[in-house]
Design a protein around this motif. Structure first.
Motif, PDB file in Angstrom:
ATOM      1  N   ASN A 113       0.836  -1.207   0.000  1.00 51.79           N
ATOM      2  CA  ASN A 113       0.000   0.000   0.000  1.00 51.79           C
ATOM      3  C   ASN A 113       0.864   1.248   0.000  1.00 51.79           C
ATOM      4  OD1 ASN A 113      -2.737  -1.027   0.096  1.00 51.79           O
ATOM      5  ND2 ASN A 113      -2.281  -1.754   2.165  1.00 51.79           N
ATOM      6  N   THR A 114       0.274   2.346  -0.466  1.00 47.18           N
ATOM      7  CA  THR A 114       0.951   3.651  -0.426  1.00 47.18           C
ATOM      8  C   THR A 114       0.111   4.632   0.377  1.00 47.18           C
ATOM      9  OG1 THR A 114      -0.090   4.300  -2.527  1.00 47.18           O
ATOM     10  CG2 THR A 114       2.115   3.321  -2.648  1.00 47.18           C
ATOM     11  N   TYR A 115       0.784   5.542   1.071  1.00 48.54           N
ATOM     12  CA  TYR A 115       0.120   6.533   1.932  1.00 48.54           C
ATOM     13  C   TYR A 115       0.749   7.895   1.670  1.00 48.54           C
ATOM     14  CZ  TYR A 115      -1.058   2.162   4.305  1.00 48.54           C
ATOM     15  OH  TYR A 115      -1.477   0.880   4.582  1.00 48.54           O
ATOM     16  N   ASP A 165       1.442  -2.702  13.463  1.00 49.83           N
ATOM     17  CA  ASP A 165       0.105  -2.164  13.720  1.00 49.83           C
ATOM     18  C   ASP A 165      -0.740  -3.282  14.334  1.00 49.83           C
ATOM     19  OD1 ASP A 165      -1.931   0.103  13.022  1.00 49.83           O
ATOM     20  OD2 ASP A 165      -2.882  -1.746  12.318  1.00 49.83           O
ATOM     21  N   TYR A 166      -1.504  -2.948  15.373  1.00 51.42           N
ATOM     22  CA  TYR A 166      -2.239  -4.002  16.089  1.00 51.42           C
ATOM     23  C   TYR A 166      -3.584  -3.479  16.567  1.00 51.42           C
ATOM     24  CZ  TYR A 166      -3.037  -7.757  19.542  1.00 51.42           C
ATOM     25  OH  TYR A 166      -3.545  -8.803  20.270  1.00 51.42           O
ATOM     26  N   LYS A 178     -11.903  -0.627  11.247  1.00 53.51           N
ATOM     27  CA  LYS A 178     -11.729   0.549  12.111  1.00 53.51           C
ATOM     28  C   LYS A 178     -10.245   0.757  12.409  1.00 53.51           C
ATOM     29  CE  LYS A 178     -16.216   0.252  14.463  1.00 53.51           C
ATOM     30  NZ  LYS A 178     -16.895  -0.086  15.732  1.00 53.51           N
ATOM     31  N   GLY A 179      -9.552  -0.339  12.682  1.00 52.29           N
ATOM     32  CA  GLY A 179      -8.115  -0.247  12.931  1.00 52.29           C
ATOM     33  C   GLY A 179      -7.362   0.237  11.707  1.00 52.29           C
ATOM     34  N   SER A 207      -4.387   4.350   8.738  1.00 50.37           N
ATOM     35  CA  SER A 207      -4.251   5.168   7.533  1.00 50.37           C
ATOM     36  C   SER A 207      -4.205   6.651   7.890  1.00 50.37           C
ATOM     37  CB  SER A 207      -5.410   4.895   6.565  1.00 50.37           C
ATOM     38  OG  SER A 207      -5.397   3.559   6.135  1.00 50.37           O
ATOM     39  N   ALA A 208      -5.042   7.064   8.845  1.00 51.63           N
ATOM     40  CA  ALA A 208      -5.024   8.458   9.292  1.00 51.63           C
ATOM     41  C   ALA A 208      -3.675   8.808   9.916  1.00 51.63           C
ATOM     42  CB  ALA A 208      -6.157   8.703  10.287  1.00 51.63           C
TER      43      ALA A 208
END
Length: 439
Positions: free
Chosen positions: A78-80, A210-211, A368-369, A374-375
């Motif tokens: 993925n890209t952010y 990330d968890y 939701k996680g 992503s935010a």
């Protein structure tokens, strides 16, 4: 819902969300260390990890062990893009895994087995996977040509889209074609590059974990992360990051199909226009009014889509479209239509409700996680999301008409990509800078 923690030098991003006893882990390896010569192999590595034998398991045994101990282990890329600085972005190789709290230790063990113990020395297995992946990609390109065309068109001006295209688009498919056509000629190089790529990628300095889980799911997780980091590659490497090339290519990819996927793309932020939440209402309006009427009802296409991203990246694309030049003309007249658009309050409210329904889609705990993560990675705050919502809810007819300027701005880039009939594309050859066969 973000809690930033540290395990040694590794960022551990925790989301305290009810998950009913399931832990959702994501091991994120930044691609910043991967050099240009290895970058084309990232997509292939993503596709074969977990499907080849490892030091302790044959690929059949590994498959069974993954499904016994976890709910699945899936590599993705993925890209952010940083919302505060659109020139900055993160490309990450991610390994998603979900497991019951009592099986998290097995999840860490299996991810370690896959990233550090995968063996690329089985020629027969690699050849099988290359042929299978090529077949899957070929079918996907035919059924989802609109996705292929839109990413390719955006890659002419967007570095994040160029990264996505390199990993899962035309360049990735071309590599699979070469491997399938003459595996013997490429097998030694392939094995060497995949092995070398793991050394550049799976390193402690590239890792973020990330968890998503409840508090009771945190037991021993930080210790597991520390042990996992200690098992990663630490060999000295020279870092020459891959810098994606962006330039207009305006391509036509020809096949025996009788329909087209026609995409025009561009970026309104690059033309000095700021993102606004009202664009979400415009997207619904275009999809149910102008594009629907002109491209689907009158033009005979199966469908049509558009998108306006926070980064400014925007596109129009048709789906299973019998036309080409006629559809491009429809795109060209879209700004004029929007600037003269008249709708009653009831119609505008319907468009806003349609856009809000997308914003407020019920999310699973893992979703939701993912939204929270992503935010975090895109540097967006709750205030940013609220501002976007307020701009959408306050959208009025006059405000929507002013968005015609956004359409004009992104169409100015003149980025065109078409996937479809060789005959139709050759009829409109003057529109393209490059033509080639899709297969």
């Amino acid at each position: 819902v973000n809690q930033e923690r540290k395990v040694g030098d590794t960022v551990f991003l925790y989301h305290d969300i009810f998950t009913n006893g399931i832990g959702y882990l994501r091991f994120m390896f930044d691609l910043k260390s991967v050099p240009e010569e290895l970058f084309p192999y990232v997509g292939l590595l993503k596709s074969v990890l977990g499907l080849v034998s490892t030091e302790n398991y044959t690929y059949g045994e590994l498959f069974n062990e993954i499904n016994i101990q976890t709910g699945g282990i899936v590599p993705v890329v993925n890209t952010y893009t940083d919302a505060r600085d659109l020139q900055k972005y993160t490309a990450a190789f991610e390994i998603k895994v979900k497991a019951l709290y009592e099986n998290l230790e097995h999840a860490f063990r299996l991810v370690k087995e896959i990233v550090m113990g995968s063996l690329f020395d089985d020629d027969k297995r690699l050849k099988e996977l290359a042929a299978e992946l090529k077949s899957q990609k070929q079918a996907n390109m035919m059924s989802a040509g609109h996705a292929l065309a839109s990413v390719r068109a955006l890659s002419y001006l967007s570095k994040t889209a160029a990264v996505s295209d390199q990993i899962s688009g035309i360049p990735y498919y071309r590599m699979l074609e070469e491997l399938d056509a003459d595996f013997e000629a490429h097998r030694e190089e392939l094995k060497e590059k995949l092995q070398k790529l793991t050394m550049y990628l799976f390193r402690p300095e590239n890792l973020m974990v990330d968890y998503t889980a409840e508090q009771e799911g945190l037991k021993n997780v930080e210790e597991q992360i520390a042990a996992f980091c200690g098992s990663l590659h630490t060999e000295q490497i020279s870092i020459k990051p891959y810098e994606p090339e962006t330039k207009p290519k305006n391509e036509g990819f020809m096949s025996s199909s009788q329909v087209q996927y026609v995409c025009r793309a561009g970026n309104f932020v690059q033309k000095g226009l700021p993102y606004t939440g009202a664009l979400k209402a415009l997207k619904v309006m275009m999809g149910y009014d102008y594009l629907w009427t002109q491209v689907r009802v009158k033009g005979g296409a199966y469908g049509c889509m558009c998108g306006f991203a926070r980064t400014g990246e925007s596109y129009f694309v048709s789906y299973r479209d019998p036309n080409l030049g006629q559809t491009i003309e429809v795109y060209e007249k879209a700004a004029e239509f929007v600037e003269k658009y008249e709708a009653g309050e009831r119609t505008m409210t319907q468009y806003i409700i349609g856009a809000v329904s997308e914003l407020d889609t019920p999310l699973t705990p893992s979703a939701k996680g993912l939204r929270s993560m992503s935010a975090y990675l895109t540097n967006q705050t709750q205030e940013d999301f609220q501002r976007e919502r307020d701009e959408l809810l306050s959208a009025q007819e006059a405000g929507v008409r002013s968005l015609g300027a956004y359409i004009r701005a992104f169409l100015e880039a003149d980025c065109l990509c078409v996937v479809g009939s060789a005959g139709k594309i050759r009829e409109e050859e003057a529109l393209f800078l490059h033509l080639e066969n899709l297969y």
